[in-house]
Design a protein around this motif. Sequence first.
Motif, PDB file in Angstrom:
ATOM      1  N   HIS A 129      62.540 -61.356  20.285  1.00 34.54           N
ATOM      2  CA  HIS A 129      61.218 -60.737  20.337  1.00 34.54           C
ATOM      3  C   HIS A 129      61.317 -59.220  20.316  1.00 34.54           C
ATOM      4  O   HIS A 129      62.320 -58.630  20.740  1.00 34.54           O
ATOM      5  CB  HIS A 129      60.451 -61.214  21.574  1.00 34.54           C
ATOM      6  N   SER A 153      56.513 -60.967  22.562  1.00 36.41           N
ATOM      7  CA  SER A 153      56.126 -61.629  21.322  1.00 36.41           C
ATOM      8  C   SER A 153      57.057 -61.172  20.209  1.00 36.41           C
ATOM      9  O   SER A 153      57.661 -60.106  20.285  1.00 36.41           O
ATOM     10  CB  SER A 153      54.661 -61.352  20.962  1.00 36.41           C
ATOM     11  N   GLN A 163      51.818 -62.520  16.588  1.00 33.87           N
ATOM     12  CA  GLN A 163      52.178 -63.776  17.241  1.00 33.87           C
ATOM     13  C   GLN A 163      51.767 -63.762  18.713  1.00 33.87           C
ATOM     14  O   GLN A 163      51.696 -62.708  19.342  1.00 33.87           O
ATOM     15  CB  GLN A 163      53.677 -64.008  17.111  1.00 33.87           C
ATOM     16  N   GLN A 183      51.704 -64.022  22.750  1.00 38.85           N
ATOM     17  CA  GLN A 183      52.616 -63.554  23.778  1.00 38.85           C
ATOM     18  C   GLN A 183      53.047 -64.727  24.656  1.00 38.85           C
ATOM     19  O   GLN A 183      52.241 -65.577  25.024  1.00 38.85           O
ATOM     20  CB  GLN A 183      51.939 -62.478  24.628  1.00 38.85           C
TER      21      GLN A 183
END
Lengths: 115, 113
Positions: B29, B95, B100, B102
């Motif tokens: 991420h 994320s 996208q 979290q």
Amino acid sequence: AQSVTQLDSQVPVFEEAPVELRCNYSSSVSVYLFWYVQYPNQGLQLLLKYLSGSTLVESINGFEAEFNKSQTSFHLRKPSVHISDTAEYFCAVTHLRGSARQLTFGSGTQLTVLP
Amino acid sequence: EPEVTQTPSHQVTQMGQEVILRCVPISNHLYFYWYRQILGQKVEFLVSFYNNEISEKSEIFDDQFSVERPDGSNFTLKIRSTKLEDSAMYFCASSGQIEQPQHFGDGTRLSIL
């Protein structure tokens, strides 16, 4: 600025009954919408999301939510609840602009499923 | 499934002391966040972090707060001189791409005495 309103702080419902948890948002720009669930002593788990496309989104455990732009709503529904669905449910919104996507949360709805 | 992990689960600290809350985001991420939830209140955004710098911060995130990604895996929140009103549950999230969702850790409950 954006905000999220969850009108019902507590929703008790009997097992196998349908349930709707309401969420309304306000924003001056386009948004993404989310439902998160929090079980006791746990973190926030993503339940479902609306990013684009079909306005009806579904989760793997039978919940669904429908994005209604004209009513600025994203209500969560389940046709038949189980005891294990007892948890707190948070609606959240994030805007589509900017370099990061902070989430704005509603105040949460405690769903209690009764036997 | 990869998870965001937070330590400790509960931290008790005397008022005026410094505290560091630790988070290990999901490994690939890129965006990292801290939120807090005071008992009985909404989950509130504190700060977002991307590319080794703060992207956004809320009014709550004043000079007493700082964040750091000291290595490739940890993401920390430091409160320099804690106040009673800092007592809350603190959640870390991460994320992948910006659009996208979290993913949240289980939180650290911070109690200031």
